[in-house]
Scaffold this motif. Structure first.
Motif, PDB file in Angstrom:
ATOM      1  N   ASN A  47       0.707  -1.220  -0.012  1.00 14.18           N
ATOM      2  CA  ASN A  47       0.049   0.047  -0.016  1.00 14.18           C
ATOM      3  C   ASN A  47       0.820   1.227  -0.117  1.00 14.18           C
ATOM      4  O   ASN A  47       0.908   1.995   0.838  1.00 14.18           O
ATOM      5  N   PRO A  48       1.517   1.464  -1.038  1.00 11.52           N
ATOM      6  CA  PRO A  48       2.386   2.797  -1.147  1.00 11.52           C
ATOM      7  C   PRO A  48       1.757   4.143  -0.988  1.00 11.52           C
ATOM      8  O   PRO A  48       0.606   4.021  -1.520  1.00 11.52           O
ATOM      9  N   LYS A  49       2.585   5.090  -0.350  1.00 13.86           N
ATOM     10  CA  LYS A  49       1.870   6.185  -0.210  1.00 13.86           C
ATOM     11  C   LYS A  49       1.978   7.046  -1.584  1.00 13.86           C
ATOM     12  O   LYS A  49       2.823   6.978  -2.395  1.00 13.86           O
ATOM     13  N   PRO A  50       1.209   7.834  -1.634  1.00 17.48           N
ATOM     14  CA  PRO A  50       0.883   8.893  -2.961  1.00 17.48           C
ATOM     15  C   PRO A  50       2.301   9.378  -3.097  1.00 17.48           C
ATOM     16  O   PRO A  50       2.890  10.093  -2.386  1.00 17.48           O
ATOM     17  N   GLY A  51       2.890   9.365  -4.477  1.00 13.14           N
ATOM     18  CA  GLY A  51       4.238  10.239  -4.584  1.00 13.14           C
ATOM     19  C   GLY A  51       5.493   9.447  -4.298  1.00 13.14           C
ATOM     20  O   GLY A  51       6.603   9.726  -4.835  1.00 13.14           O
ATOM     21  N   THR A  52       5.297   8.167  -3.933  1.00 15.49           N
ATOM     22  CA  THR A  52       6.527   7.103  -3.847  1.00 15.49           C
ATOM     23  C   THR A  52       6.761   6.581  -5.225  1.00 15.49           C
ATOM     24  O   THR A  52       5.859   6.423  -5.888  1.00 15.49           O
ATOM     25  N   ILE A  53       7.922   5.812  -5.146  1.00 15.38           N
ATOM     26  CA  ILE A  53       8.142   5.278  -6.596  1.00 15.38           C
ATOM     27  C   ILE A  53       7.477   4.167  -6.700  1.00 15.38           C
ATOM     28  O   ILE A  53       6.874   4.140  -7.829  1.00 15.38           O
ATOM     29  N   LYS A  54       7.212   3.439  -5.648  1.00 17.78           N
ATOM     30  CA  LYS A  54       6.169   2.264  -5.869  1.00 17.78           C
ATOM     31  C   LYS A  54       4.858   2.656  -6.335  1.00 17.78           C
ATOM     32  O   LYS A  54       4.411   2.169  -7.230  1.00 17.78           O
ATOM     33  N   GLU A  55       4.258   3.597  -5.858  1.00 20.29           N
ATOM     34  CA  GLU A  55       2.959   4.208  -5.914  1.00 20.29           C
ATOM     35  C   GLU A  55       2.848   4.667  -7.563  1.00 20.29           C
ATOM     36  O   GLU A  55       2.049   4.315  -8.294  1.00 20.29           O
ATOM     37  N   ILE A  56       3.919   5.456  -8.039  1.00 19.33           N
ATOM     38  CA  ILE A  56       3.883   5.899  -9.308  1.00 19.33           C
ATOM     39  C   ILE A  56       4.166   4.619 -10.235  1.00 19.33           C
ATOM     40  O   ILE A  56       3.506   4.837 -11.192  1.00 19.33           O
ATOM     41  N   GLU A  57       5.081   3.772 -10.052  1.00 21.29           N
ATOM     42  CA  GLU A  57       5.186   2.470 -11.009  1.00 21.29           C
ATOM     43  C   GLU A  57       3.741   1.910 -10.881  1.00 21.29           C
ATOM     44  O   GLU A  57       3.428   1.439 -12.070  1.00 21.29           O
ATOM     45  N   GLN A  58       3.062   1.798  -9.820  1.00 15.55           N
ATOM     46  CA  GLN A  58       1.731   1.104 -10.084  1.00 15.55           C
ATOM     47  C   GLN A  58       0.746   1.631 -10.759  1.00 15.55           C
ATOM     48  O   GLN A  58      -0.137   1.206 -11.361  1.00 15.55           O
ATOM     49  N   ARG A  59       0.948   3.115 -10.605  1.00 18.42           N
ATOM     50  CA  ARG A  59      -0.161   3.970 -11.581  1.00 18.42           C
ATOM     51  C   ARG A  59       0.240   3.765 -12.959  1.00 18.42           C
ATOM     52  O   ARG A  59      -0.594   3.439 -13.851  1.00 18.42           O
ATOM     53  N   ILE A  60       1.539   3.843 -13.255  1.00 18.61           N
ATOM     54  CA  ILE A  60       1.936   3.435 -14.696  1.00 18.61           C
ATOM     55  C   ILE A  60       1.578   1.993 -15.121  1.00 18.61           C
ATOM     56  O   ILE A  60       0.852   2.117 -16.260  1.00 18.61           O
TER      57      ILE A  60
END
Length: 441
Positions: free
Chosen positions: A250-263
């Motif tokens: 459950n990555p926080k918004p703006g983290t590398i993992k969260e951005i990668e998941q959105r992509i």
């Protein structure tokens, strides 16, 4: 049917269709909000922005990795007193690390709870509105039921109970209060830091432990101080690296993992979801059209009831007919161009050119065919989307509401003489038509 005018008969026969269309338009507007949000995410500019954000965060991560302090070896041969102080510092550092982590978790929990409270309050509001609407509709039908000695209360029974929602709201609000409450507790060596819960108290505990560690560090040897500074600097950099990277679950918004998941979501899942939303909107459009067809069917039934009369009064030179069909409304063009920016590149660029383009498309529509009307709308949206839709359309949601609501055409029932409706007839033609019907009567 007990009605004194044709208009009253129209209202009576078409009331249910109008109610159905009204309810369908509510669902359509809600769905268009979701579609606009998904289309914004699918816009190539969104992917470019995410790629740039990811690049920036990876650069920050790489810079932090390079700033990792050079390793300092743990000192050896220290006195028992120095070892005892070092052990105390290590213990406090562990406590500090744990409390810092709990503080971050508490902040995230507080944010989640406040979001849940807003959602629950909105849910309760929607259910209350549904309850009020149902009661109003039920009361509207009460008199009709009475006429046939029917009990509306036995026909319509329902229950809306928001007690569970109220309990959830109370529970969440209580937890929010605990997280935000600051106590008067004074920290000491005997304080049980595991029992600290609120965000203000956790922050005070962090400050207390930092000061305590600082005092202890001043009593150790120079090699030990260097080692402790190394450990602290290493821990700080590691913590920042973890914040930038985020976790997998459950990555926080703006983290590398969260951005990668959105992509990945945009690349792999978004289009399928958008297609499903588009299909759901098509289904609503079909239902709206079918409700409109009930109105047209009413006119068709009226037409069939007087066709014999029309045959008797008609001949080759005096052809009297009744037309019951869907026709477009004149005001659509004005509403359409209020939402279209005709200075931007697209199929409707230019005032006169855009109007001509819309007129040509309108003339090609068979308004008595759902497939033809839906094709007109979807082709229009598709052609506009070939260029940047956001530059051409001032408000995408309102634009979709207008197009897919089918508000711009309606069923019309009119008498025609020689292919002309009554408004196009001359006074003499109107008089002649009236005399024919009076004579027949």
């Amino acid at each position: 049917m007990g009605q004194s005018t044709f208009e009253e008969l129209e209202d009576l026969k078409n009331a249910q269709s109008k109610n159905d269309i009204s309810a369908l338009k509510v669902r359509l507007r809600e769905l268009n909000i979701e579609i606009v949000d998904l289309e914004d995410q699918a816009n190539p500019s969104t992917m470019r922005s995410l790629d740039e954000q990811l690049k920036q965060r990876l650069s920050e991560y790489s810079a932090l990795e390079k700033s990792m302090p050079e390793k300092v070896e743990k000192p050896v041969g220290e006195s028992p007193e120095q070892l005892a102080i070092a052990k105390e510092i290590e213990k406090n550092n562990q406590q500090l690390s744990g409390i810092t982590r709990r503080g971050k978790d508490a902040v995230a929990r507080l944010s989640s709870l406040k979001s849940d409270i807003n959602t629950l309050a909105s849910l309760k509001g929607s259910l209350t509105a549904l309850d009020n609407e149902t009661k109003e509709r039920k009361e509207e039908l009460r008199e009709t039921c009475k006429r046939f000695y029917l009990d509306i209360d036995s026909i319509v029974s329902y229950k809306i109970d928001t007690n569970n929602i109220d309990s959830k709201l109370k529970e969440s609000s209580t937890e929010v209060g605990k997280l935000e409450k600051e106590s008067d507790e004074k920290f000491s060596n005997s304080t049980d830091f595991e029992k600290i819960f609120s965000i203000p108290d956790l922050r005070k505990a962090v400050q207390y432990l930092k000061e305590k560690i600082k005092v202890l560090q001043e009593t150790v040897s120079a090699p030990r101080r260097r080692y402790q500074r190394y450990l602290q600097a290493h821990a700080e950099v590691t913590s920042k690296l973890e914040e930038i990277m985020g976790n997998n679950e459950n990555p926080k918004p703006g983290t590398i993992k969260e951005i990668e998941q959105r992509i990945l979501y945009i690349k792999n899942d978004l289009q399928d979801l958008l297609n499903k939303k588009h299909a759901a909107r098509d289904d609503i459009c079909r239902s709206i059209y079918q409700a409109k067809e009930q109105v047209r069917s009413f006119y068709e039934s009226l037409k069939s009831s007087v066709e014999n009369l029309l045959e008797e009064v008609s001949d080759k030179e005096f052809k009297v007919t009744i037309d019951a069909s869907f026709v477009p409304k004149r005001e659509f063009s004005k509403k359409f161009f209020e939402l279209v920016n005709q200075t931007s590149k697209g199929p409707f660029r230019g005032t006169s050119e855009g109007q001509t383009e819309l007129n040509e498309r309108f003339n090609d529509v068979n308004w008595n065919s759902f497939d033809s009307v839906l094709s007109f709308v979807k082709n229009l949206v598709e052609d506009i989307s070939k260029e940047d839709l956001s530059k051409q359309i001032k408000d995408s949601k309102e634009f979709y509401d207008l197009l897919f609501s089918f508000e711009y055409f309606h069923a019309r029932y009119e008498l025609r003489l020689g292919g002309k409706n009554l408004n196009q007839l001359s006074p003499g033609e109107k008089g002649l038509l009236l005399l024919v019907f009076l004579d027949y009567a």
